[in-house]
Design an enzyme around this catalytic site. Structure first.
Site, PDB file in Angstrom:
ATOM      1  N   ASN A  56      21.238  -3.057  41.634  1.00  0.00           N
ATOM      2  CA  ASN A  56      20.488  -1.908  41.523  1.00  0.00           C
ATOM      3  C   ASN A  56      19.258  -1.990  41.702  1.00  0.00           C
ATOM      4  OD1 ASN A  56      20.753  -2.406  39.211  1.00  0.00           O
ATOM      5  ND2 ASN A  56      20.141  -0.686  37.883  1.00  0.00           N
ATOM      6  N   GLU A  58      15.203  -0.102  41.896  1.00  0.00           N
ATOM      7  CA  GLU A  58      14.986   0.801  41.276  1.00  0.00           C
ATOM      8  C   GLU A  58      13.744   0.665  41.605  1.00  0.00           C
ATOM      9  OE1 GLU A  58      14.846   0.945  36.457  1.00  0.00           O
ATOM     10  OE2 GLU A  58      16.803   1.136  36.649  1.00  0.00           O
ATOM     11  N   CYS A  67      21.675   2.587  43.499  1.00  0.00           N
ATOM     12  CA  CYS A  67      22.692   1.987  42.837  1.00  0.00           C
ATOM     13  C   CYS A  67      22.949   1.019  43.580  1.00  0.00           C
ATOM     14  CB  CYS A  67      23.678   2.624  42.436  1.00  0.00           C
ATOM     15  SG  CYS A  67      23.797   4.956  41.047  1.00  0.00           S
ATOM     16  N   GLU A  69      25.876  -0.015  43.854  1.00  0.00           N
ATOM     17  CA  GLU A  69      27.790   0.154  44.129  1.00  0.00           C
ATOM     18  C   GLU A  69      27.285   0.824  46.154  1.00  0.00           C
ATOM     19  OE1 GLU A  69      26.709   0.963  41.321  1.00  0.00           O
ATOM     20  OE2 GLU A  69      28.764   2.042  40.266  1.00  0.00           O
ATOM     21  N   CYS A 104      28.943   6.056  39.268  1.00  0.00           N
ATOM     22  CA  CYS A 104      27.741   7.652  39.099  1.00  0.00           C
ATOM     23  C   CYS A 104      28.485   8.351  40.403  1.00  0.00           C
ATOM     24  CB  CYS A 104      26.659   7.560  39.185  1.00  0.00           C
ATOM     25  SG  CYS A 104      26.055   7.615  41.119  1.00  0.00           S
ATOM     26  N   CYS A 107      27.864   7.613  44.087  1.00  0.00           N
ATOM     27  CA  CYS A 107      28.232   6.464  44.270  1.00  0.00           C
ATOM     28  C   CYS A 107      29.763   6.792  44.496  1.00  0.00           C
ATOM     29  CB  CYS A 107      28.134   5.768  43.884  1.00  0.00           C
ATOM     30  SG  CYS A 107      26.781   4.648  43.985  1.00  0.00           S
TER      31      CYS A 107
HETATM   32  N1  THU Z   1      23.215   2.211  37.945  1.00  0.00           N
HETATM   33  C1  THU Z   1      24.033   1.595  38.781  1.00  0.00           C
HETATM   34  O1  THU Z   1      23.374   0.091  39.959  1.00  0.00           O
HETATM   35  N2  THU Z   1      25.577   1.697  39.252  1.00  0.00           N
HETATM   36  C2  THU Z   1      25.992   3.048  38.816  1.00  0.00           C
HETATM   37  O2  THU Z   1      27.319   3.042  38.523  1.00  0.00           O
HETATM   38  C3  THU Z   1      25.981   3.557  37.380  1.00  0.00           C
HETATM   39  C4  THU Z   1      24.016   3.641  37.499  1.00  0.00           C
HETATM   40  C5  THU Z   1      22.198   2.416  37.832  1.00  0.00           C
HETATM   41  C6  THU Z   1      21.082   3.631  38.052  1.00  0.00           C
HETATM   42  C7  THU Z   1      19.779   2.994  37.677  1.00  0.00           C
HETATM   43  O3  THU Z   1      19.422   1.268  37.777  1.00  0.00           O
HETATM   44  C8  THU Z   1      20.663   2.069  36.333  1.00  0.00           C
HETATM   45  O4  THU Z   1      21.459   1.357  36.722  1.00  0.00           O
HETATM   46  C9  THU Z   1      20.222   3.333  34.712  1.00  0.00           C
HETATM   47  O5  THU Z   1      20.871   4.386  34.867  1.00  0.00           O
END
Ligand code: THU
Length: 153
Positions: A56, A58, A67, A69, A104, A107
């Site tokens: 991920n 940000e 994310c 994925e 999520c 994704c």
């Molecule tokens: N996140 C992912 O990378 N994958 C997921 O399936 C769930 C959420 C990340 C997004 C964000 O950077 C952090 O997790 C919190 O939501």
């Protein structure tokens, strides 16, 4: 044109799962998550047997976060050496959370674009726990390329 084909290889070996889990754990160490401190690593197997990774990433403008994925799938698209659309046979999501992390909603949609409905998504953690779903379980009746190809006008 059909998105699904009988040659979809959705069953991967235990050895491949272990390699994916290790690659996802390494991806986790690269996560850029200074705002949530919720780090995620992913690794996927392409149908031409390559492992691609993502974490991920940000952003100070929070909504621009991507994310693990989706970054992983993008990596597969970039590395694809054929003219055909790249496809994947499995993906592992690694977090260091006691509660395993499922993909999520966004994704799930992107996974449904590139993975056969019967292929598997596995969440793992640092405690060696795991949970597996099929892509279809995560997003039943998904809107996929077939939905567009089947349009009547
Ligand atoms: N996140 C992912 O990378 N994958 C997921 O399936 C769930 C959420 C990340 C997004 C964000 O950077 C952090 O997790 C919190 O939501």
């Amino acid at each position: 044109m059909s998105f699904e084909s009988s040659s979809d290889n959705v069953n991967i070996s235990v050895e491949q799962w272990l390699k994916l889990a290790k690659a996802a754990e390494i991806s986790f160490t690269k996560a850029y998550a200074p705002y949530s401190d919720f780090r995620v690593g992913a690794a996927a197997l392409t149908t031409d047997n390559k492992i691609v990774q993502g974490c991920n990433v940000e952003n100070a403008s929070y909504g621009l976060t991507v994310c693990a994925e989706r970054n992983c799938i993008t990596q597969g698209v970039i590395n694809n050496e054929t003219d055909d659309t790249v496809k994947f046979s499995a993906i592992v999501i690694y977090t260091e959370q006691e509660k395993l992390t499922p993909p999520c909603g966004a994704c799930r949609q992107v996974i449904s674009e590139f993975f056969p409905p019967q292929s598997h998504v596995m969440a793992v953690n640092h405690l060696n726990e795991q949970k597996t779903w099929t892509v279809e379980q995560l997003l039943p009746d998904a809107f996929t390329p077939d939905s567009l190809f089947n349009k009547t006008n």
